[in-house]
Design a protein around this motif. Structure first.
Motif, PDB file in Angstrom:
ATOM      1  N   ARG A 152       0.815  -1.211   0.000  1.00  0.00           N
ATOM      2  CA  ARG A 152       0.000   0.000   0.000  1.00  0.00           C
ATOM      3  C   ARG A 152       0.853   1.267   0.000  1.00  0.00           C
ATOM      4  N   GLU A 153       1.900   1.290   0.797  1.00  0.00           N
ATOM      5  CA  GLU A 153       2.715   2.506   0.880  1.00  0.00           C
ATOM      6  C   GLU A 153       3.373   2.828  -0.454  1.00  0.00           C
ATOM      7  N   ALA A 154       3.869   1.797  -1.149  1.00  0.00           N
ATOM      8  CA  ALA A 154       4.506   2.020  -2.451  1.00  0.00           C
ATOM      9  C   ALA A 154       3.496   2.537  -3.467  1.00  0.00           C
ATOM     10  N   TRP A 155       2.293   1.942  -3.466  1.00  0.00           N
ATOM     11  CA  TRP A 155       1.264   2.402  -4.385  1.00  0.00           C
ATOM     12  C   TRP A 155       0.815   3.825  -4.044  1.00  0.00           C
ATOM     13  N   GLN A 156       0.702   4.103  -2.772  1.00  0.00           N
ATOM     14  CA  GLN A 156       0.287   5.455  -2.365  1.00  0.00           C
ATOM     15  C   GLN A 156       1.260   6.503  -2.895  1.00  0.00           C
ATOM     16  N   GLN A 157       2.557   6.220  -2.797  1.00  0.00           N
ATOM     17  CA  GLN A 157       3.542   7.172  -3.291  1.00  0.00           C
ATOM     18  C   GLN A 157       3.511   7.273  -4.812  1.00  0.00           C
ATOM     19  N   ARG A 158       3.271   6.158  -5.478  1.00  0.00           N
ATOM     20  CA  ARG A 158       3.170   6.195  -6.940  1.00  0.00           C
ATOM     21  C   ARG A 158       2.010   7.079  -7.385  1.00  0.00           C
ATOM     22  N   VAL A 159       0.863   6.908  -6.743  1.00  0.00           N
ATOM     23  CA  VAL A 159      -0.309   7.701  -7.114  1.00  0.00           C
ATOM     24  C   VAL A 159      -0.119   9.152  -6.697  1.00  0.00           C
ATOM     25  N   HIS A 160       0.498   9.366  -5.543  1.00  0.00           N
ATOM     26  CA  HIS A 160       0.754  10.729  -5.084  1.00  0.00           C
ATOM     27  C   HIS A 160       1.662  11.476  -6.057  1.00  0.00           C
ATOM     28  N   ASN A 161       2.672  10.790  -6.554  1.00  0.00           N
ATOM     29  CA  ASN A 161       3.630  11.431  -7.466  1.00  0.00           C
ATOM     30  C   ASN A 161       3.109  11.549  -8.890  1.00  0.00           C
ATOM     31  N   LYS A 162       2.217  10.618  -9.268  1.00  0.00           N
ATOM     32  CA  LYS A 162       1.681  10.617 -10.638  1.00  0.00           C
ATOM     33  C   LYS A 162       0.244  10.097 -10.576  1.00  0.00           C
ATOM     34  N   PRO A 163      -0.740  11.003 -10.564  1.00  0.00           N
ATOM     35  CA  PRO A 163      -2.140  10.590 -10.387  1.00  0.00           C
ATOM     36  C   PRO A 163      -2.639   9.550 -11.383  1.00  0.00           C
ATOM     37  N   SER A 164      -2.092   9.515 -12.586  1.00  0.00           N
ATOM     38  CA  SER A 164      -2.544   8.526 -13.573  1.00  0.00           C
ATOM     39  C   SER A 164      -2.235   7.095 -13.145  1.00  0.00           C
ATOM     40  N   GLU A 165      -1.365   6.925 -12.147  1.00  0.00           N
ATOM     41  CA  GLU A 165      -1.070   5.592 -11.620  1.00  0.00           C
ATOM     42  C   GLU A 165      -2.286   4.972 -10.927  1.00  0.00           C
ATOM     43  N   PHE A 166      -3.285   5.788 -10.595  1.00  0.00           N
ATOM     44  CA  PHE A 166      -4.474   5.250  -9.935  1.00  0.00           C
ATOM     45  C   PHE A 166      -5.202   4.256 -10.834  1.00  0.00           C
ATOM     46  N   LEU A 167      -5.269   4.545 -12.119  1.00  0.00           N
ATOM     47  CA  LEU A 167      -5.877   3.601 -13.057  1.00  0.00           C
ATOM     48  C   LEU A 167      -5.053   2.320 -13.137  1.00  0.00           C
ATOM     49  N   LYS A 168      -3.737   2.436 -13.146  1.00  0.00           N
ATOM     50  CA  LYS A 168      -2.878   1.250 -13.173  1.00  0.00           C
ATOM     51  C   LYS A 168      -3.076   0.418 -11.915  1.00  0.00           C
ATOM     52  N   LEU A 169      -3.215   1.074 -10.784  1.00  0.00           N
ATOM     53  CA  LEU A 169      -3.475   0.366  -9.534  1.00  0.00           C
ATOM     54  C   LEU A 169      -4.763  -0.447  -9.641  1.00  0.00           C
ATOM     55  N   CYS A 170      -5.824   0.175 -10.137  1.00  0.00           N
ATOM     56  CA  CYS A 170      -7.100  -0.538 -10.254  1.00  0.00           C
ATOM     57  C   CYS A 170      -6.991  -1.718 -11.219  1.00  0.00           C
ATOM     58  N   ARG A 171      -6.287  -1.529 -12.324  1.00  0.00           N
ATOM     59  CA  ARG A 171      -6.111  -2.623 -13.279  1.00  0.00           C
ATOM     60  C   ARG A 171      -5.375  -3.792 -12.632  1.00  0.00           C
TER      61      ARG A 171
END
Length: 360
Positions: A152-171
């Motif tokens: 979770r922490e790694a994903w949170q930082q990815r999305v925080h730094n680049k919002p488009s990562e949220f779609l990648k997270l969901c996929r």
């Protein structure tokens, strides 16, 4: 007064998360965050989770394609789009044509969809709460389903730094953001005199169990689960500080004691639409009074009022000139919240005492 540019407000979304809590005067808590010192207007500024719309991330047509691939019926998305003549600009159709253009593959433009994505993405960025549904949970219910997330922490930082990562997270997690558990609640805009103001839609969502939190340190100093009455008391004691929208929304909730009754109300009321609350500022002798829609002194196009309006008298004299009141004073904190008109859009009346400081 002079003409102001009406497009200077930055579009954003916030999320009021309601969780069951037994053995209290109110049987639910809600989540608020103390902003980190570098991001706060004043020390201990306290807000609901939320942030700015990111057009590249939240309005990406790839979301539509992903919903279709995932098996989300188009009608389930259409149900989120309200067809009202008097939608505020932040929730009005974007672009030209009819609402059906949202379902073309050129651009996501329905703000009922994109701002829900904003609210859910920002909630994950700020406190690590992922509200989503897997394929076997596509009943589109009105209770949110927090998901435990590996790394979770790694994903949170990815999305925080680049919002488009949220779609990648969901996929990768094989989930879709739980748009359907977000109930349209209210909309606020900064007064037009604020140079870089915000226009914000507030959504409300409900969870059965308290989700675990992971505060993002650059944005969040502390997260708090308390009742509306407890938050208002802390504000009165000077331990936390609210801008008017947070104070007003908590005052609406202060008179609601039951999780179930609030859930039922929010679910039904969300289909009635939203009136934009953009305070108009009047300078009275010794105080600043903010008026809201429905007040006799509210003007029809507040976005064009580029200044503070002078009133030649005290706040009490200003009050006696008005039959219909919807206003508050704002100094060190919000005080004297008054409303003697029916709330717009079938909404709750704030708990207040006319002419006195908010009593709890």
């Amino acid at each position: 007064m002079s003409a102001a540019t009406p497009n200077k407000w930055r579009t954003s979304a916030s999320l009021i998360i309601i969780s069951k809590e037994a053995n209290k005067q109110q049987d639910y808590n809600l989540l608020m965050l103390k902003r980190s010192d570098p991001t706060a207007i004043v020390t201990n500024q306290t807000v609901f989770p939320g942030g700015l719309l990111d057009s590249e991330a939240d309005e990406d047509v790839s979301w539509l394609q992903y919903f279709e691939e995932f098996g989300v019926p188009q009608e389930a998305l259409r149900r989120l789009v309200l067809l009202h003549e008097n939608r505020p600009a932040i929730l009005a159709p974007q672009g030209t044509g009819c609402y059906d253009r949202f379902f073309k593959r050129s651009h996501i433009w329905s703000r009922e969809i994109t701002l829900r994505l904003t609210a859910l993405r920002e909630c994950f960025e700020e406190v690590g709460v992922l509200l989503c549904r897997s394929k076997n949970e596509l009943d589109f219910g009105n209770i949110a389903l927090p998901k435990e997330l590996p790394d979770r922490e790694a994903w949170q930082q990815r999305v925080h730094n680049k919002p488009s990562e949220f779609l990648k997270l969901c996929r990768e997690q094989k989930v879709v953001p739980d748009l359907w558990a977000l109930h349209e609640w209210s909309a606020w805009a900064s007064p037009s005199i604020v140079r870089k103001g915000h226009a914000t839609v507030f959504f409300m969502t409900f969870v059965d169990t308290l989700p675990s939190l992971l505060n993002e340190p650059s944005e969040v100093k502390e997260s708090l689960w308390l009742t509306p009455l407890e938050f208002l008391k802390l504000n009165q004691l000077g331990e936390i500080w609210f801008l008017p929208p947070q104070f007003y929304e908590l005052s609406r909730l202060a008179g609601v004691g039951s999780y179930k009754s609030l859930l039922d109300f929010a679910t039904k009321r969300s289909s009635l639409g939203t009136t934009m609350f953009m305070p108009l500022l009047y300078a009275c002798e010794g105080s600043m009074v903010s008026v809201l829609p429905g007040d006799d002194y509210y003007l029809p196009e507040p976005q064009y009022v580029d200044g503070i309006i002078s009133f030649p008298g005290t706040a009490d004299e200003f009050r006696t000139r008005s039959k219909h009141l919807h206003r508050f004073t704002f100094g060190a904190r919000v005080e004297n919240l008054e409303m003697n008109i029916p709330p717009p859009n079938g909404h709750l009346r704030p708990l207040s005492v006319s002419g006195e400081r908010q009593k709890l």
